[in-house]
Structure formats: structure tokens, C-alpha cells
Design an enzyme around this catalytic site. Structure first.
Site, PDB file in Angstrom:
ATOM      1  CG  ASP A 172     -44.387  -5.554  60.263  1.00  0.00           C
ATOM      2  OD1 ASP A 172     -43.598  -5.492  61.344  1.00  0.00           O
ATOM      3  OD2 ASP A 172     -43.978  -4.955  59.227  1.00  0.00           O
ATOM      4  N   GLY A 173     -48.335  -7.546  61.154  1.00  0.00           N
ATOM      5  CA  GLY A 173     -49.886  -7.821  61.266  1.00  0.00           C
ATOM      6  C   GLY A 173     -49.952  -8.251  62.564  1.00  0.00           C
TER       7      GLY A 173
HETATM    8  P1  NAP Z   1     -51.362  -6.260  55.435  1.00  0.00           P
HETATM    9  O1  NAP Z   1     -52.155  -6.048  54.250  1.00  0.00           O
HETATM   10  O2  NAP Z   1     -50.926  -8.019  55.463  1.00  0.00           O
HETATM   11  O3  NAP Z   1     -50.242  -5.374  55.649  1.00  0.00           O
HETATM   12  C1  NAP Z   1     -49.704  -4.759  54.654  1.00  0.00           C
HETATM   13  C2  NAP Z   1     -48.030  -4.633  54.801  1.00  0.00           C
HETATM   14  O4  NAP Z   1     -47.746  -3.808  55.393  1.00  0.00           O
HETATM   15  C3  NAP Z   1     -47.501  -5.905  55.232  1.00  0.00           C
HETATM   16  O5  NAP Z   1     -46.381  -6.457  54.457  1.00  0.00           O
HETATM   17  C4  NAP Z   1     -46.997  -5.639  56.583  1.00  0.00           C
HETATM   18  O6  NAP Z   1     -45.941  -6.575  57.108  1.00  0.00           O
HETATM   19  C5  NAP Z   1     -46.413  -4.113  56.464  1.00  0.00           C
HETATM   20  N1  NAP Z   1     -46.673  -3.260  57.738  1.00  0.00           N
HETATM   21  C6  NAP Z   1     -47.444  -3.193  58.972  1.00  0.00           C
HETATM   22  N2  NAP Z   1     -47.005  -2.320  59.541  1.00  0.00           N
HETATM   23  C7  NAP Z   1     -45.926  -1.958  58.936  1.00  0.00           C
HETATM   24  C8  NAP Z   1     -45.040  -0.809  59.418  1.00  0.00           C
HETATM   25  N3  NAP Z   1     -45.204  -0.043  60.634  1.00  0.00           N
HETATM   26  N4  NAP Z   1     -43.776  -0.446  58.758  1.00  0.00           N
HETATM   27  C9  NAP Z   1     -43.450  -1.234  57.540  1.00  0.00           C
HETATM   28  N5  NAP Z   1     -44.677  -2.046  57.094  1.00  0.00           N
HETATM   29  C10 NAP Z   1     -45.385  -2.241  57.831  1.00  0.00           C
HETATM   30  O7  NAP Z   1     -52.290  -6.053  56.681  1.00  0.00           O
HETATM   31  P2  NAP Z   1     -51.429  -6.167  58.278  1.00  0.00           P
HETATM   32  O8  NAP Z   1     -50.227  -7.007  58.210  1.00  0.00           O
HETATM   33  O9  NAP Z   1     -52.635  -6.548  59.249  1.00  0.00           O
HETATM   34  O10 NAP Z   1     -51.007  -4.723  58.446  1.00  0.00           O
HETATM   35  C11 NAP Z   1     -51.887  -3.583  58.934  1.00  0.00           C
HETATM   36  C12 NAP Z   1     -51.203  -2.310  58.084  1.00  0.00           C
HETATM   37  O11 NAP Z   1     -51.155  -2.590  56.655  1.00  0.00           O
HETATM   38  C13 NAP Z   1     -52.023  -1.123  58.271  1.00  0.00           C
HETATM   39  O12 NAP Z   1     -51.924  -0.566  59.521  1.00  0.00           O
HETATM   40  C14 NAP Z   1     -51.481  -0.355  56.994  1.00  0.00           C
HETATM   41  O13 NAP Z   1     -50.570   0.362  57.590  1.00  0.00           O
HETATM   42  C15 NAP Z   1     -51.104  -1.245  55.964  1.00  0.00           C
HETATM   43  N6  NAP Z   1     -51.715  -1.244  54.511  1.00  0.00           N
HETATM   44  C16 NAP Z   1     -50.740  -0.782  53.704  1.00  0.00           C
HETATM   45  C17 NAP Z   1     -51.496  -0.673  52.492  1.00  0.00           C
HETATM   46  C18 NAP Z   1     -50.677  -0.096  51.243  1.00  0.00           C
HETATM   47  O14 NAP Z   1     -49.321   0.033  51.659  1.00  0.00           O
HETATM   48  N7  NAP Z   1     -50.919   0.340  50.209  1.00  0.00           N
HETATM   49  C19 NAP Z   1     -52.634  -0.713  52.224  1.00  0.00           C
HETATM   50  C20 NAP Z   1     -53.492  -1.147  53.272  1.00  0.00           C
HETATM   51  C21 NAP Z   1     -53.019  -1.354  54.734  1.00  0.00           C
HETATM   52  P3  NAP Z   1     -46.001  -7.995  57.294  1.00  0.00           P
HETATM   53  O15 NAP Z   1     -45.988  -8.543  55.950  1.00  0.00           O
HETATM   54  O16 NAP Z   1     -44.900  -8.450  58.225  1.00  0.00           O
HETATM   55  O17 NAP Z   1     -47.248  -8.159  58.358  1.00  0.00           O
HETATM   56 MN    MN Z   2     -49.646  -8.742  57.470  1.00  0.00          MN
END
Ligand code: NAP
Ligand code: MN
Length: 269
Positions: A53-54
Site C-alpha cells: 500500500d505504501g
Molecule cells: P506504513 O507505516 O508502512 O503503513 C502502515 C500500514 O497500513 C501498512 O501495513 C500498510 O500496508 C497499511 N495501509 C496503508 N494504506 C492502507 C489502506 N488504505 N487500507 C488498509 N491498510 C493500509 O506506511 P505506508 O505503507 O507508507 O502507509 C501510509 C499509511 O500508514 C498512512 O496513510 C496511514 O493510514 C497508515 N498509518 C497507520 C498507523 C496505524 O495504523 N496505527 C499509524 C501511522 C500510519 P502495506 O504493508 O501494504 O504498506
Molecule cells: Mn508500508
């Protein structure tokens, strides 16, 4: 680009699995007279994003929300956006060539950050997080269509799109929203509900045509951090930040109509 071949952009992250997948894809596309290229071509007919997703989010941001539709191949950790798996590439190419897909819109969030000197526009696929740049409680006043709703105190707030509802929003107790519903969700992160401060403890879902806006309390206007799809932004002297559904859209191919529910079950249960 250089010849009359139909062109497909391949946007891949650097891991080994992704590289292998990329070569396999180029080979499969070639069988049907399609050219897969790593040099981004604005006239290509499709963007294939290989990674998680990232990588999907970054591919869209880096190429400035292009009108070319996207499809993802998952070599990442979760890969919620990525419908195709590396083991089903030949099937994917076959279905693509015979047009066995629908094109769906991904609704985007538009954020306007007004500062003393300048205004800034941000576009998001998942969400904007507004929080403190230091580990302090932030205090924000929130309005919906100019109606004062609450004074929020806590770690911060998330304004999520339907597509982003399964990401940070979901981890923070927000609801999963079906991607075609035109709405935004405001979800609190560690809201304080005490004698000193009172904030809504749950998320609110607002129709896409209403305007959500927040104003940082005066002494916090320089200590706000804005995170757009995981990327950090700092601004001086923020007056207010407003959110609405963007006029921009991006497009995604969908091969299976049941994929959303299968994916949700597979990835979260
Ligand atoms: P990351 O820190 O590697 O991602 C966090 C997780 O969120 C990864 O497992 C990613 O999937 C998953 N993800 C991203 N978009 C998603 C969606 N629309 N639906 C379900 N899961 C999703 O950072 P990143 O890969 O650059 O992604 C950025 C996103 O991380 C931000 O937009 C935010 O939503 C999310 N995030 C989540 C948290 C939390 O849940 N506590 C905290 C900070 C940020 P992949 O493993 O396939 O990359
Ligand atoms: Mn990621």
C-alpha cells in the site's frame, strides 16, 4: 513514447520480489504486444504498481494524481489496495487484454491549510492527520459548515477518505466505509474526556459536500504537524485547516466484484 505499441507504466519498489514480478509482467505483456516501461510515460494506458500500500500511495503522489488508471500487484506486507498477486500475473494480463474489468473511482480528500503568509493545498488518498509536533496535547476548535462543534483536546484528529478508512482510521477506532460512499470521517486520536477538557470520543462521518474545518488554539499554531498519507508537513502560523472532498479523482481497475469483501475478510479477520 517511441513506437506505436500500447504502453503500460510499471512503477515498482526495489525489493527482490517486486523486481522478479516486474520482469514476469514485462514478459507477459509482450506476448500480447503491450510494452511495459519503467520510464513513466504520460500517454500510457495503465499504471501498474508493484509493492504494498505504501508504494501504491507514493506512486500516486509522485505522479501527481494522473488520469491514467491504476492497478496494484501486491509484494508488500498488507497490500489492501493491491488486487493482483504475483502468482496470477498471466491471468491478470489475459483479463486486461480482453477488458474483463471495471474502472472505479477512488475519492480523494482536499485540504486547505491557511497560514498568515500563504495558503497550501494538499490531496490525500488515505487521510490527513493533524497532531502536535511535540508530544503535547493539541487543542483544536472544530467547525462543520461554519457551525462550532467542539473544542478537541487529545493527540490529534484523522480526517479519512472512504479508501483510507481501513488504514490509520481503523486502528484508531474509526469505522470501515465502503469506498464508493461520498463522505469524510473525522476520527479522534486519544481524545481527552475529563473535567478539564471534553472531546467527542468517537468518529463522525460527514457527507462529502460539507466543509470540515479546524483552528489550532492560538499558542499551538506553530506546533502542529500535518501528516498526509504518511508524509509529514510543517507550517508556520496556521490560521485554520479545512477539509472537503476533492474535485480530483483517481481511477482503479477492478477485476472481481467480490474482491472488496474477500480482501477485507482476508486482511482483517
Ligand atoms: P506504513 O507505516 O508502512 O503503513 C502502515 C500500514 O497500513 C501498512 O501495513 C500498510 O500496508 C497499511 N495501509 C496503508 N494504506 C492502507 C489502506 N488504505 N487500507 C488498509 N491498510 C493500509 O506506511 P505506508 O505503507 O507508507 O502507509 C501510509 C499509511 O500508514 C498512512 O496513510 C496511514 O493510514 C497508515 N498509518 C497507520 C498507523 C496505524 O495504523 N496505527 C499509524 C501511522 C500510519 P502495506 O504493508 O501494504 O504498506
Ligand atoms: Mn508500508
Amino acid at each position: 513514447m517511441n513506437n506505436n505499441k500500447r504502453t503500460i507504466n510499471i512503477i515498482s519498489n526495489r525489493n527482490i520480489e517486486s523486481k522478479k514480478t516486474k520482469y514476469k509482467l514485462i514478459e507477459e505483456l509482450d506476448k500480447y504486444g503491450l510494452m511495459g516501461t519503467e520510464n513513466y510515460d504520460k500517454n500510457a494506458e495503465l499504471n501498474v504498481c508493484i509493492g504494498g500500500d505504501g508504494s501504491f500511495l507514493r506512486a500516486i503522489h509522485r505522479n501527481k494524481f494522473p488520469p491514467i488508471p491504476f492497478i496494484g500487484i501486491n509484494t508488500g506486507h498488507l497490500g489492501f489496495f493491491q488486487e493482483i498477486s504475483p502468482t496470477s500475473i498471466s491471468d491478470f494480463v489475459k483479463k486486461y487484454v480482453s477488458k474483463e474489468y471495471t474502472v472505479e473511482e477512488i475519492l480523494l480528500l482536499n485540504t486547505l491549510v491557511r497560514t498568515k503568509k500563504k495558503n497550501f493545498n494538499l490531496t490525500s488518498i488515505n487521510e490527513i492527520v493533524v497532531k502536535g509536533s511535540k508530544s503535547k496535547v493539541v487543542h483544536l476548535t472544530m467547525y462543520i459548515d461554519d457551525n462550532h462543534l467542539q473544542k478537541f483536546s487529545g493527540d490529534g484528529i484523522i480526517v479519512s477518505t472512504p479508501a483510507g478508512s481501513t488504514a490509520y482510521n481503523f486502528s484508531s477506532g474509526g469505522s470501515i466505509v465502503y469506498p464508493s460512499i461520498n463522505c469524510l470521517q473525522v476520527t479522534p486520536v486519544a481524545p481527552i474526556s475529563s473535567k478539564a477538557f471534553r472531546s467527542l470520543p468517537t468518529s463522525i462521518i460527514v457527507p462529502g459536500d460539507l466543509n470540515i474545518s479546524i483552528k489550532p488554539e492560538y499558542r499551538y499554531k506553530n506546533s502542529i504537524l500535518i501528516v498526509n498519507d504518511g508524509m509529514e508537513y510543517w507550517y508556520d502560523d496556521i490560521i485554520d485547516i479545512s477539509f472537503n472532498m476533492s474535485n480530483k479523482k483517481i481511477y482503479q481497475l477492478k477485476f472481481s466484484k467480490d474482491y472488496y469483501w474477500e480482501n477485507l475478510k482476508n486482511k482483517f479477520l
